[in-house]
Design an enzyme around this catalytic site. Structure first.
Site, mmCIF file in Angstrom:
data_model
loop_
_atom_site.group_PDB
_atom_site.id
_atom_site.type_symbol
_atom_site.label_atom_id
_atom_site.label_comp_id
_atom_site.label_asym_id
_atom_site.label_seq_id
_atom_site.Cartn_x
_atom_site.Cartn_y
_atom_site.Cartn_z
ATOM 1 N N HIS A 60 30.475 22.587 6.086
ATOM 2 C CA HIS A 60 31.275 23.328 5.104
ATOM 3 C C HIS A 60 30.633 24.720 4.995
ATOM 4 O O HIS A 60 29.417 24.865 5.151
ATOM 5 C CB HIS A 60 31.166 22.578 3.774
ATOM 6 N N GLN A 74 30.170 15.170 -0.018
ATOM 7 C CA GLN A 74 31.036 14.017 0.261
ATOM 8 C C GLN A 74 30.217 12.731 0.298
ATOM 9 O O GLN A 74 30.640 11.694 -0.224
ATOM 10 C CB GLN A 74 31.767 14.197 1.607
ATOM 11 N N CYS A 119 37.422 25.081 4.448
ATOM 12 C CA CYS A 119 36.099 25.740 4.336
ATOM 13 C C CYS A 119 35.209 25.363 5.521
ATOM 14 O O CYS A 119 33.993 25.177 5.367
ATOM 15 C CB CYS A 119 35.382 25.385 3.038
ATOM 16 N N ASP A 173 23.652 18.351 2.800
ATOM 17 C CA ASP A 173 24.835 18.630 1.976
ATOM 18 C C ASP A 173 25.472 17.280 1.671
ATOM 19 O O ASP A 173 26.139 16.688 2.513
ATOM 20 C CB ASP A 173 25.779 19.536 2.776
ATOM 21 N N LYS A 224 33.283 15.493 -7.189
ATOM 22 C CA LYS A 224 33.736 14.660 -6.061
ATOM 23 C C LYS A 224 33.575 13.180 -6.383
ATOM 24 O O LYS A 224 33.990 12.333 -5.607
ATOM 25 C CB LYS A 224 32.917 14.976 -4.810
HETATM 26 N N1 PLP Z 1 30.074 20.638 1.161
HETATM 27 C C1 PLP Z 1 31.079 19.806 1.414
HETATM 28 C C2 PLP Z 1 30.966 18.843 2.562
HETATM 29 C C3 PLP Z 1 32.212 19.826 0.602
HETATM 30 O O1 PLP Z 1 33.225 18.993 0.862
HETATM 31 C C4 PLP Z 1 32.271 20.743 -0.471
HETATM 32 C C5 PLP Z 1 33.487 20.833 -1.299
HETATM 33 O O2 PLP Z 1 34.588 20.705 -0.826
HETATM 34 C C6 PLP Z 1 31.180 21.576 -0.702
HETATM 35 C C7 PLP Z 1 30.105 21.500 0.134
HETATM 36 C C8 PLP Z 1 31.165 22.557 -1.844
HETATM 37 O O3 PLP Z 1 31.154 21.860 -3.056
HETATM 38 P P1 PLP Z 1 31.349 22.653 -4.439
HETATM 39 O O4 PLP Z 1 32.590 23.479 -4.268
HETATM 40 O O5 PLP Z 1 31.504 21.571 -5.452
HETATM 41 O O6 PLP Z 1 30.154 23.503 -4.650
#
Ligand code: PLP
Length: 406
Positions: free
Chosen positions: A125, A205, A364, A202, A228
């Protein structure tokens, strides 16, 4: 197939599941973007705002003590969710994005220099890629990529050569938000530790959809978001392994993070307060704690098992449509695909007319889209409250869209 019997009553916990959208029953298949919220979380937040909506830490009066106790209890609940050791740290942040930026700018910039390597994957992401690009710009370190195959799977046999003695950081997703693929973490963590590299995971998910123990999977940093996993937006956490917290510098300064302030110099409070400058998202943290209690009560193993089974059904049913191209590999509750000849955005708009919510676009994760050679995909993503009927509605919707565009 039918929904796991023990999960069936949980559907009643989500008021929004009985909502209608575009005049139809609401079918929510966008859990990768955010999850729905159960009553217990909504009530925990409402109860803070209606019964004790005062500031924490500073007050000597009863309500402030209650707010402080609830805030601190949430931290304990979040730590318990990931099986954090007592000498590890759980820092509240605004979410995964802030958590990773915190690692990048309060730790990595001081521990990485020119000649070092930071290893990521093309699955990331943007929030686990762009901060590392910036750290490389600031320090002169080189950004390198752990190879993935055409289906977005990490090449197991390349891990050993990709993580070198120059690697200082391995920043890797716990679970791809595009394909649901879970990289071989244990091999990555073991190899990184052997070479002296820190692992930043990260978990946006991963923590929401799989049981996670940072004692069994000893990452150095784990970033995740409440929203999430049935919690509110704008709150998340950074887990920091024992030993690493002493290496971090604060990256925001102000109230609550100090020990003593003098006219020209100050000292810092111990962690986690040191990294939580200013009045925090108190209601969010309380909602986050309630969310972790809720998902643990449902059972992370039960959540994972249901999503794996329903995810297989989803992928099989969508894959049976001869006008659809699938991406990634099976295994979780996230399925990315395209309807041949129809722009993903048009597929999403068509499904919306039927009351079905999916995500479309590049999620993203533009480098992964380039790797798949597409401008975007349609993504259906499940949580434990989804039922086979939701998948059937999606499949029927896709057939209708194909007919309209034909
Ligand atoms: N990393 C992953 C794999 C994600 O799916 C997301 C959100 O869609 C993020 C990072 C970013 O999360 P947040 O927008 O809650 O900071």
């Amino acid at each position: 197939m039918s929904i796991t019997a023990e999960l069936e009553p949980k559907l009643l916990d989500f008021p929004i599941l009985s909502a209608r959208s575009r005049g139809k029953d609401f079918v929510y298949l966008d859990n990768g973007a955010t999850s729905l919220k159960p009553r217990s979380v909504i009530e925990a937040i409402t109860s803070y705002y209606t019964e004790y909506s005062v500031n924490i830490h500073r007050g000597v009066y009863e309500m402030s003590e209650r707010a402080t106790a609830e805030y601190d209890r949430s931290r304990e609940d979040v730590a318990a969710l990931i099986d954090a050791p007592t000498d590890g740290q759980v820092i509240f942040t605004s979410g995964t994005t802030e958590s990773i930026n915190m690692v990048a700018f309060s730790w990595a910039v001081g521990h990485v220099s020119s000649g070092d390597e930071i290893l990521v994957t093309l699955l990331e992401h943007h929030s686990n890629l762009v901060p590392w690009q910036q750290v490389c710009r600031a320090t002169g370190a080189e950004l390198r990529f752990l190879p993935i195959g055409p289906d977005g799977v990490v090449s197991q046999d390349r891990i050993d050569e990709a993580i070198t003695t120059k690697t200082r950081v391995v920043a890797v997703t716990g679970m791809s938000n595009v394909t649901g693929y879970v990289p071989p973490h244990h091999t990555i963590v073991a190899t990184a530790r052997e070479r002296g590299a820190a692992v930043v995971m990260d978990g946006a998910q991963f923590v929401a959809h799989r049981p996670v123990s940072v004692q069994e999977l000893p990452v150095d940093f784990l970033a995740f978001s409440a929203h999430k996993m049935c919690g509110p937006t704008g709150i998340g956490a950074l887990y920091v392994a024992p030993g690493r917290v002493a290496e971090m510098e604060p990256y925001q300064y102000g109230g609550d993070m100090i020990q003593a302030v003098h006219a020209t110099e100050s000292t810092w409070a111990p962690a986690p307060a040191r990294f939580e400058a200013g009045t925090p998202n108190i209601a969010g943290a309380i909602g986050f704690g309630a969310a972790t209690r809720y998902v643990r009560d449902v059972g992370m193993d039960a959540i994972a098992a249901h999503e794996t089974e329903l995810g297989r059904y989803l992928r099989d049913k969508v894959g049976e449509l001869d006008f659809v191209t699938l991406y990634g590999v099976p295994g979780t509750g996230i399925c990315s695909f395209n309807v041949r000849g129809v722009h993903p955005h048009d597929v999403g708009t068509g499904l919306d007319q039927l009351g079905i919510a999916v995500r479309t676009g590049f999620h993203c994760a533009q480098p992964l889209m380039e790797h798949f050679n597409v401008t975007g995909t349609v993504r259906a993503s499940l949580y434990f409250y989804n039922r086979p009927e939701d998948v059937d509605a999606l499949v029927a919707g896709l057939v209708r869209i194909r007919d309209i565009f034909a």
